[in-house]
Design an enzyme around this catalytic site. Structure first.
Site, PDB file in Angstrom:
ATOM      1  N   SER A 178      -0.941 -34.714  -3.661  1.00  0.00           N
ATOM      2  CA  SER A 178      -1.042 -34.797  -2.211  1.00  0.00           C
ATOM      3  C   SER A 178      -0.087 -35.857  -1.670  1.00  0.00           C
ATOM      4  CB  SER A 178      -2.481 -35.219  -1.887  1.00  0.00           C
ATOM      5  OG  SER A 178      -2.719 -35.134  -0.515  1.00  0.00           O
ATOM      6  N   GLY A 179       0.513 -35.578  -0.519  1.00  0.00           N
ATOM      7  CA  GLY A 179       1.477 -36.533   0.036  1.00  0.00           C
ATOM      8  C   GLY A 179       0.880 -37.848   0.487  1.00  0.00           C
ATOM      9  N   HIS A 180      -0.335 -37.781   1.050  1.00  0.00           N
ATOM     10  CA  HIS A 180      -0.812 -38.994   1.722  1.00  0.00           C
ATOM     11  C   HIS A 180      -1.302 -40.084   0.773  1.00  0.00           C
ATOM     12  CE1 HIS A 180      -5.375 -38.529   1.881  1.00  0.00           C
ATOM     13  NE2 HIS A 180      -5.021 -37.327   1.481  1.00  0.00           N
TER      14      HIS A 180
ATOM     15  N   THR B  52       3.506 -20.361   7.726  1.00  0.00           N
ATOM     16  CA  THR B  52       4.826 -20.937   7.963  1.00  0.00           C
ATOM     17  C   THR B  52       4.889 -22.343   7.361  1.00  0.00           C
ATOM     18  OG1 THR B  52       4.970 -19.675   9.989  1.00  0.00           O
ATOM     19  CG2 THR B  52       6.491 -21.538   9.788  1.00  0.00           C
TER      20      THR B  52
ATOM     21  N   CYS C 269     -14.259 -40.077   0.801  1.00  0.00           N
ATOM     22  CA  CYS C 269     -14.902 -38.804   1.140  1.00  0.00           C
ATOM     23  C   CYS C 269     -16.411 -38.894   1.015  1.00  0.00           C
ATOM     24  CB  CYS C 269     -14.394 -37.706   0.220  1.00  0.00           C
ATOM     25  SG  CYS C 269     -12.653 -37.809  -0.095  1.00  0.00           S
TER      26      CYS C 269
HETATM   27  N1  PLP Z   1      -8.248 -35.245  -5.792  1.00  0.00           N
HETATM   28  C1  PLP Z   1      -8.332 -36.576  -5.906  1.00  0.00           C
HETATM   29  C2  PLP Z   1      -8.389 -37.198  -7.262  1.00  0.00           C
HETATM   30  C3  PLP Z   1      -8.371 -37.365  -4.754  1.00  0.00           C
HETATM   31  O1  PLP Z   1      -8.447 -38.688  -4.859  1.00  0.00           O
HETATM   32  C4  PLP Z   1      -8.335 -36.748  -3.481  1.00  0.00           C
HETATM   33  C5  PLP Z   1      -8.447 -37.544  -2.246  1.00  0.00           C
HETATM   34  O2  PLP Z   1      -9.017 -38.609  -2.239  1.00  0.00           O
HETATM   35  C6  PLP Z   1      -8.235 -35.348  -3.428  1.00  0.00           C
HETATM   36  C7  PLP Z   1      -8.189 -34.630  -4.596  1.00  0.00           C
HETATM   37  C8  PLP Z   1      -8.159 -34.627  -2.119  1.00  0.00           C
HETATM   38  O3  PLP Z   1      -6.922 -34.886  -1.531  1.00  0.00           O
HETATM   39  P1  PLP Z   1      -6.545 -34.319  -0.078  1.00  0.00           P
HETATM   40  O4  PLP Z   1      -7.103 -35.286   0.885  1.00  0.00           O
HETATM   41  O5  PLP Z   1      -5.058 -34.277  -0.054  1.00  0.00           O
HETATM   42  O6  PLP Z   1      -7.146 -32.970   0.029  1.00  0.00           O
END
Ligand code: PLP
Length: 407
Positions: free
Chosen positions: A203-205, A241, A329
């Site tokens: 993931s980019g962020h 897109t 999360c």
């Molecule tokens: N997998 C792991 C190990 C993560 O730490 C995270 C986000 O905290 C994710 C997946 C989910 O990433 P995204 O927010 O890009 O969906």
């Protein structure tokens, strides 16, 4: 008051170089890369170059093997549901008890629809048993999905070994790893140490690109059905897109993170180790979760017995320090962390756990400031804690049925 941001496993600041690289694709070069007129060609070329950059920095020879998605959750969903759908003759999936919900919940969903899912346990350091893993592989296994580095503890699983063992047992089993926390922090070469991996999400962020962009490496020939169908984009493997500005940003972020990986991660590890050493020296009854395992250089998950993580977070925040308890999360719920429960962290410490996660923008002064304020926060909260009262005024917490463990 200066903000000290030490929650980089939750998200990261967009790097100035990344921001600069993406802006032209929000302004002058806004075209749809699939359009046929001339100005759109530059946008399409930039997209091709970005894909090449991402592939190149992960050791992927053919950029078409990089599928661009909206986030790691989408990449994980695509990998797991996609592999399960592509192989209707097998019904067994292997994962671990400590995955991020973006894998764990997908696997639970498969279990609800009739798949057999093995959730491998971990030991008190957070390590998997390779013997357990080998025992779990059977003739009905279609997919292994095991994270590279844990978002809460930073514990790193031996993906190189597990993927090799999988392919030695049965080359048709798909091996997926969620590398969201490790890309840009640990060396990953999909043509070298990770050559047995079929699918890899990130993931980019988490590496200084914006939120809303992710990727899934898909080794050529891997059976995996698309999650999003409709348009022809991404070779028919993901309709929609392309998010060109964010893809450009992701490429720049991957380039920056991987080019200086060794120097940068050595410096970050020194900050993390200094923080842990100083806190262990001055705070009684702390434990560093996962300390006995190989860990990401940037992550420290610290349990202070007898207090609540939320209290610590609030007080740290009052001092300008951003950290988290458990993963972003799941924080906000009062559920104890499933990862710390899996490590068998005792009751009195699960609730008092806090995660500091560093990035290239953290400094020695940040650590000094945390070390200056955190011990006093812990001491003050303990004065208010009935569990601490028990500990200091009664012989042993076992009297309450609590399990006691110190460093
Ligand atoms: N997998 C792991 C190990 C993560 O730490 C995270 C986000 O905290 C994710 C997946 C989910 O990433 P995204 O927010 O890009 O969906």
């Amino acid at each position: 008051m200066k903000t000290i941001y030490t929650d980089n496993n939750a998200t990261t600041a967009v790097a100035p170089e990344v921001y600069e690289a993406m802006i032209p694709y929000l302004t002058a070069n806004y075209f749809n890369p699939s359009s046929m007129y001339e100005p759109a060609r530059a946008t399409a070329d930039a997209l091709t170059d970005a894909r090449k950059t991402i592939a190149g920095h992960l050791g992927v020879a053919d950029p078409k093997q990089i599928l661009l998605t909206s986030c790691a959750s989408e990449s994980n969903n695509t990998a797991i549901f996609g592999a399960a759908k592509a192989n209707p003759n097998r019904r067994h999936v292997i994962t671990t008890a400590v995955e991020h919900p973006a894998v764990l919940e997908v696997c639970k969903d498969l279990a609800r629809s009739g798949f057999r899912v093995t959730f491998l346990p971990v030991d008190t350091d957070g390590n998997l048993s390779v013997e357990d893993f080998i025992r779990a592989l059977d003739a009905d296994t279609l997919l292994v999905t095991i994270m590279h580095a844990n978002n809460e503890t930073g514990v790193v699983f031996p993906i190189e070994q597990l993927s090799r063992l999988t392919k030695e047992t049965d080359p048709s089993i798909v091996f997926h790893t969620d590398a969201t926390q490790s890309v840009g922090k640990l060396p990953i070469d999909l043509n070298g140490n990770f050559r047995h991996v079929d699918l890899l999400s990130f993931s980019g962020h988490k590496l200084h690109a914006p939120k809303g962009i992710g990727a899934l490496y898909m080794k050529r020939g891997t059976p995996c059905r698309p999650l999003l169908i409709g348009g022809h984009q991404e070779g028919g493997r993901r309709a929609g897109t392309e998010n060109v500005p964010y893809i450009i940003a992701l490429a720049k972020a991957v380039e920056l993170a991987t080019e200086h990986i060794e120097d940068e991660q050595t410096r970050i590890r020194a900050l993390r180790d200094k923080l842990e050493q100083r806190l262990e020296d001055v705070i009684p009854h702390v434990q560093i979760n996962g300390k006995g395992a190989q860990r990401l250089p940037n992550t420290s998950n610290i349990s202070c017995h007898f207090i609540e993580g939320e209290g610590m977070l609030f007080e740290l925040s009052q001092n300008g320090i951003c950290a988290s308890s458990g993963s972003a999360c799941t924080s906000g719920s009062l559920e104890p962390s499933h990862v710390l429960i899996a490590l068998n962290v005792p009751f009195t410490a699960v609730h008092g756990s806090i995660r500091f996660s560093f990035s290239r923008y953290n400094t020695d002064e940040d650590v000094d400031r945390i070390v200056e304020v955190f011990p006093e926060i812990v001491a003050n909260l303990r004065k208010l804690s009935p569990y601490w009262d028990n500990e200091t005024n009664s012989p042993r917490p076992e009297a309450d049925g609590l399990v006691w463990r110190t460093q």
